[in-house]
Design a protein around this motif. Structure first.
Motif, mmCIF file in Angstrom:
data_model
loop_
_atom_site.group_PDB
_atom_site.id
_atom_site.type_symbol
_atom_site.label_atom_id
_atom_site.label_comp_id
_atom_site.label_asym_id
_atom_site.label_seq_id
_atom_site.Cartn_x
_atom_site.Cartn_y
_atom_site.Cartn_z
ATOM 1 N N SER A 114 -6.217 -1.985 -7.064
ATOM 2 C CA SER A 114 -7.565 -1.829 -7.641
ATOM 3 C C SER A 114 -8.513 -2.865 -7.049
ATOM 4 N N ASP A 120 0.843 -1.208 0.000
ATOM 5 C CA ASP A 120 0.000 0.000 0.000
ATOM 6 C C ASP A 120 0.871 1.249 0.000
ATOM 7 N N SER A 121 1.918 1.255 0.802
ATOM 8 C CA SER A 121 2.681 2.500 0.861
ATOM 9 C C SER A 121 3.470 2.712 -0.428
ATOM 10 N N LEU A 128 2.513 1.761 -3.483
ATOM 11 C CA LEU A 128 1.587 2.168 -4.552
ATOM 12 C C LEU A 128 0.999 3.553 -4.270
ATOM 13 N N ASN A 129 0.790 3.865 -3.006
ATOM 14 C CA ASN A 129 0.230 5.181 -2.677
ATOM 15 C C ASN A 129 1.215 6.305 -2.995
ATOM 16 N N GLU A 130 2.516 5.992 -2.866
ATOM 17 C CA GLU A 130 3.528 6.991 -3.240
ATOM 18 C C GLU A 130 3.329 7.447 -4.680
ATOM 19 N N ASN A 131 2.908 6.493 -5.528
ATOM 20 C CA ASN A 131 2.712 6.817 -6.956
ATOM 21 C C ASN A 131 1.255 7.097 -7.279
ATOM 22 N N ASN A 132 0.408 7.190 -6.237
ATOM 23 C CA ASN A 132 -1.026 7.440 -6.462
ATOM 24 C C ASN A 132 -1.694 6.392 -7.327
ATOM 25 N N THR A 133 -1.256 5.125 -7.191
ATOM 26 C CA THR A 133 -1.823 4.040 -7.998
ATOM 27 C C THR A 133 -2.169 2.873 -7.071
ATOM 28 N N PRO A 134 -3.196 3.017 -6.239
ATOM 29 C CA PRO A 134 -3.467 1.993 -5.225
ATOM 30 C C PRO A 134 -3.905 0.645 -5.813
ATOM 31 N N GLN A 157 -11.030 -2.705 3.228
ATOM 32 C CA GLN A 157 -10.824 -1.616 2.251
ATOM 33 C C GLN A 157 -11.818 -1.706 1.083
ATOM 34 N N LYS A 186 -12.022 -4.047 -1.081
ATOM 35 C CA LYS A 186 -11.310 -4.461 -2.299
ATOM 36 C C LYS A 186 -11.318 -5.979 -2.485
#
Ligand code: AP5
Ligand code: MG
Length: 190
Positions: free
Chosen positions: A109, A98-99, A101-107, A164, A166
Motif C-alpha cells: 500500500s 511484490d510477486s 503480494l501480487n499473487e494474492n492481489n494485495t500489493p 511505483q 508508493k
C-alpha cells in the motif's frame, strides 16, 4: 488489506513505530531482524548461517530472508495486513515481496521512510547498545558497517518505491508520539 513497508536505516525507529502502527490499524508485525535473531537463538541450520553475517553488520543472504517472509505471509493469509519492518533490504527482496503480494492481489500500500540524520542514528544505537544485548550493537565498528551496508544496498530501494508512487518520507526526529502521529496521517491517506 493494508501492507506497509516501514523503511529506514538502523536506529531510525522502525521497531518502535511498528508497535504503534499494528495497534492503530490492526496489522501483523513482521521484522526480519527479529525473525533472524530467533533462528539464531534456536541454533537452526539457517540461523547458524545467518549469524556470521548479522554479527558483522552485513545482510543475511536473500534466500533465507525471502523464505522466512513467504512462510509467514502464507500462514497469516487472513490478516488485515502487515507491517514489514526491515524488509525488503535489497532489490531482489523487493521483487520477491511484490510477486508474493501480487499473487494474492494485495500489493504494497505504501512505503514509509523514516528520515533521521546519521549523527542521531549513531547516538541512538550507542545508547541502546548498553541494554539491548544485541550482538550487532556491541561495537562501534559493527554499527558503522550496518549504516554503510544500509547506504550501499538498501537506500536505493527508495527509488524503487518512488517509481511505483508508493514512497512517503516521514520526519523521523522528535518524540515517538509525534512521529507516530505523522505516520498515522500518512497511512490514513493511502
Ligand atoms: P534489524 O533488526 O532490522 O535492525 P536494524 O535495521 O539495524 O535496525 P534496528 O532494529 O537497530 O533499529 P530500528 O529502526 O528498529 O529502531 P528502534 O525502534 O529499535 O536487522 C538486524 C540485522 O539483521 C541486519 O543488520 C542484517 O544483518 C539482518 N537482517 C534483517 N533484515 C534483513 C533483511 N531483510 N535482509 C538481510 N538481512 C537482514 O530504535 C532504535 C533506538 O532508538 C532504540 O533504543 C529506541 O528506543 C530509540 N528511539 C526510537 N525512536 C526514538 C526517538 N523518536 N527519539 C529518540 N530515541 C528513539
Ligand atoms: Mg528494529
Amino acid at each position: 488489506m493494508l501492507n506497509l513497508v516501514l523503511f529506514g536505516p538502523p536506529g531510525a525507529g522502525k521497531g518502535t513505530q511498528a508497535d504503534f502502527l499494528i495497534q492503530k490499524f490492526n496489522l501483523i508485525h513482521i521484522s526480519t531482524g527479529e525473525l533472524l535473531r530467533s533462528l539464531i537463538a534456536a541454533e537452526t541450520p539457517l540461523g547458524i548461517i545467518a549469524k556470521s553475517y548479522i554479527d558483522e553488520g552485513n545482510l543475511a543472504p536473500d534466500y533465507i530472508v525471502i523464505e522466512m517472509i513467504n512462510t509467514i505471509a502464507n500462514e497469516k493469509r487472513d490478516a488485515n495486513g502487515f507491517v514489514f519492518d526491515g524488509f525488503p533490504r535489497t532489490v531482489e527482496q523487493a521483487i520477491a515481496l511484490d510477486s508474493l503480494l501480487n499473487e494474492n492481489n494485495t500489493p504494497v500500500s505504501g512505503m514509509l521512510y523514516l528520515d533521521v540524520p546519521n549523527a542521531e542514528l549513531i547516538q541512538r544505537l550507542n545508547n541502546r547498545s548498553e541494554t539491548s544485548g544485541r550482538a550487532d550493537d556491541r561495537s562501534v565498528a559493527v554499527i558503522e558497517n550496518r549504516l554503510k551496508t544500509y547506504h550501499e544496498k538498501t537506500d536505493p530501494l527508495r527509488d524503487y518505491y518512488n517509481r511505483q508512487n508508493k514512497y512517503h518520507r516521514i520526519d523521523g526526529t522528535g518524540t515517538v508520539n509525534e512521529i507516530a502521529e505523522r505516520l498515522f496521517t500518512t497511512v490514513s491517506a493511502l
